[in-house]
Design a protein around this motif. Structure first.
Motif, PDB file in Angstrom:
ATOM      1  N   LEU A  89       0.764  -1.074  -0.030  1.00  0.00           N
ATOM      2  CA  LEU A  89      -0.257   0.022   0.109  1.00  0.00           C
ATOM      3  C   LEU A  89       0.966   1.406  -0.216  1.00  0.00           C
ATOM      4  O   LEU A  89       0.657   2.263  -0.798  1.00  0.00           O
ATOM      5  CB  LEU A  89      -1.055   0.026   1.435  1.00  0.00           C
ATOM      6  N   GLN A  90       2.011   1.249   0.822  1.00  0.00           N
ATOM      7  CA  GLN A  90       2.742   2.504   0.850  1.00  0.00           C
ATOM      8  C   GLN A  90       3.515   2.630  -0.368  1.00  0.00           C
ATOM      9  O   GLN A  90       3.659   3.784  -0.917  1.00  0.00           O
ATOM     10  CB  GLN A  90       4.002   2.182   2.080  1.00  0.00           C
ATOM     11  N   TRP A  91       3.736   1.456  -1.086  1.00  0.00           N
ATOM     12  CA  TRP A  91       4.647   1.541  -2.439  1.00  0.00           C
ATOM     13  C   TRP A  91       3.941   1.827  -3.450  1.00  0.00           C
ATOM     14  O   TRP A  91       4.238   2.760  -4.518  1.00  0.00           O
ATOM     15  CB  TRP A  91       5.355   0.028  -2.945  1.00  0.00           C
ATOM     16  N   MET A  92       2.597   1.892  -3.366  1.00  0.00           N
ATOM     17  CA  MET A  92       1.520   2.164  -4.445  1.00  0.00           C
ATOM     18  C   MET A  92       1.305   3.600  -4.379  1.00  0.00           C
ATOM     19  O   MET A  92       1.195   4.358  -5.503  1.00  0.00           O
ATOM     20  CB  MET A  92       0.301   1.570  -4.334  1.00  0.00           C
ATOM     21  N   ILE A  93       1.668   4.399  -3.265  1.00  0.00           N
ATOM     22  CA  ILE A  93       1.536   5.659  -3.050  1.00  0.00           C
ATOM     23  C   ILE A  93       2.826   6.481  -3.290  1.00  0.00           C
ATOM     24  O   ILE A  93       3.030   7.554  -4.034  1.00  0.00           O
ATOM     25  CB  ILE A  93       0.930   6.102  -1.726  1.00  0.00           C
ATOM     26  N   ASP A  94       3.961   5.756  -2.980  1.00  0.00           N
ATOM     27  CA  ASP A  94       5.213   6.259  -2.922  1.00  0.00           C
ATOM     28  C   ASP A  94       6.155   5.194  -3.412  1.00  0.00           C
ATOM     29  O   ASP A  94       6.685   4.302  -2.715  1.00  0.00           O
ATOM     30  CB  ASP A  94       5.731   6.844  -1.841  1.00  0.00           C
ATOM     31  N   ARG A  95       6.382   5.396  -4.941  1.00  0.00           N
ATOM     32  CA  ARG A  95       7.394   4.356  -5.354  1.00  0.00           C
ATOM     33  C   ARG A  95       8.791   4.131  -5.014  1.00  0.00           C
ATOM     34  O   ARG A  95       9.748   3.224  -5.374  1.00  0.00           O
ATOM     35  CB  ARG A  95       7.364   4.358  -6.972  1.00  0.00           C
ATOM     36  N   VAL A 110       9.187   3.667  -1.664  1.00  0.00           N
ATOM     37  CA  VAL A 110       9.747   2.695  -0.813  1.00  0.00           C
ATOM     38  C   VAL A 110      10.273   1.535  -1.238  1.00  0.00           C
ATOM     39  O   VAL A 110       9.878   0.789  -2.298  1.00  0.00           O
ATOM     40  CB  VAL A 110       8.254   2.271  -0.203  1.00  0.00           C
ATOM     41  N   ASP A 111      11.327   1.067  -0.653  1.00  0.00           N
ATOM     42  CA  ASP A 111      12.042  -0.103  -0.988  1.00  0.00           C
ATOM     43  C   ASP A 111      11.501  -1.487  -0.138  1.00  0.00           C
ATOM     44  O   ASP A 111      11.851  -2.000   0.748  1.00  0.00           O
ATOM     45  CB  ASP A 111      13.652  -0.124  -0.657  1.00  0.00           C
ATOM     46  N   MET A 112      10.512  -1.875  -1.160  1.00  0.00           N
ATOM     47  CA  MET A 112       9.703  -3.033  -0.249  1.00  0.00           C
ATOM     48  C   MET A 112      10.709  -4.157   0.082  1.00  0.00           C
ATOM     49  O   MET A 112      10.771  -5.037   0.919  1.00  0.00           O
ATOM     50  CB  MET A 112       8.670  -3.558  -1.257  1.00  0.00           C
ATOM     51  N   PRO A 113      11.664  -4.758  -1.147  1.00  0.00           N
ATOM     52  CA  PRO A 113      12.608  -6.014  -1.037  1.00  0.00           C
ATOM     53  C   PRO A 113      13.557  -5.479   0.229  1.00  0.00           C
ATOM     54  O   PRO A 113      13.813  -6.596   1.221  1.00  0.00           O
ATOM     55  CB  PRO A 113      13.222  -6.000  -2.166  1.00  0.00           C
ATOM     56  N   GLY A 114      14.132  -4.410   0.339  1.00  0.00           N
ATOM     57  CA  GLY A 114      14.939  -4.172   1.201  1.00  0.00           C
ATOM     58  C   GLY A 114      14.425  -4.126   2.670  1.00  0.00           C
ATOM     59  O   GLY A 114      14.949  -4.656   3.630  1.00  0.00           O
TER      60      GLY A 114
END
Length: 210
Positions: A169-175, A177-181
């Protein structure tokens, strides 16, 4: 034999529809992937599309199942390091298909309703995730006590799942965001792969005053 051939063709066409829908959603996004676009890509009418799936919601639910099939969502790994790597690879791949991430997040909310076509999918997916983490991270070897998970496997699975879903959800708003990291850092905390050597007692003690 004719019926068997017709059934095989139906199965093949259904698979073709799912692959096409997954591709369209991944590239164009969930909101822009209309039944008409998917039907045109496969070469059928929207009515024929619904013949195979019944509703748009059922189609999208099966698209998520197909995505999991491709990703091998956290398959049973022989050791924790491989399990971490496999899960992080899935998260990293998700950043390449934002439309599918959006579809997953939206359906996960709609699936709160037990009558929704995706309700059972999300229940089964959570159960598979917990089983995989239990298989990969639960060890009874007393000599490996220092490498055991900080939480029991079921709780660990739920924490990882909750963080991963929230990060989407955070990543969809702010790309940025380092999801894998972030997931990698979380898993390192929940299941350390290295043990810091204990500082010798002599080094820990303050030198006495002369």
């Amino acid at each position: 034999m004719a019926r068997r051939g017709s059934y095989a063709k139906g199965v093949a066409r259904r698979e073709e529809i799912l692959e096409s829908a997954l591709d369209v959603i991944g590239r164009k996004g969930y909101q822009n992937a209309s039944l008409k676009q998917i039907a045109e890509l496969v070469g059928v009418t929207p009515a024929a599309l619904l013949h195979y799936f019944g509703s748009k919601e059922e189609l999208f639910t099966e698209v998520l199942r197909k995505r999991d099939e491709h990703d091998g969502m956290l398959p049973h790994a022989p050791n924790p390091a491989d399990a971490k790597s496999a899960f992080i690879d899935v998260i990293r791949h998700n950043t390449e298909v934002p439309g599918v991430v959006e579809l997953f997040s939206r359906l996960s909310v709609d699936a709160v309703d037990p009558a929704h076509p995706a309700h059972q999918y999300f229940l089964e997916r959570s159960e598979r995730l917990r089983e995989s983490i239990t298989h990969s991270f639960a060890h009874d070897d007393a000599q490996d006590a220092a490498h055991r998970a900080a939480l029991d496997p079921d709780t660990m699975a739920r924490v990882i799942q909750a963080v991963a879903d929230g990060l989407q959800l955070q990543w969809m708003i702010d790309r940025s965001v380092d999801m894998p990291g972030i997931i990698a850092a979380l898993m390192d905390v929940l299941y350390p792969t290295t043990v810091q050597p204990e500082t010798p007692r002599a080094e820990r003690e303050e030198p006495s005053s002369p």
